[in-house]
Write an enzyme that holds these catalytic residues in place. Sequence first.
Site: not given
Length: 111
Positions: A23, A35
């Site tokens: 992430h 993201c």
Amino acid sequence: MIQVTFVRRQADNTIAAFTIEGHAKYARAGKDIVCAGVSAVSVGTVNSIEALAGVVLPATMKNGWLSSDIPSTGSPEKDAQVQLLLESMRVMLDTIHQSYGRFVVIHEHLR
């Protein structure tokens, strides 16, 4: 941080596999444009390969992880279409990396 890995075939430098994991942590969940961008590009590419080339990739997707080995279709034309779409994904991810390099790293290896 998002780690992107492309594995290329040594014989012809085509993409044999890719993995995207992690992430970005650019912003809180739901607001993380890095993201979101990486997800849109990567999932969109897998979907485009199926819709435009007619090739279903053996992709595995979980929270923060997408991976696929790229099969040979037996058709040089379809293989070329798949590779063009994968190289396009590589360019788009590199563009994200150029703007947000602290959050996205791209690796390439030969097989």
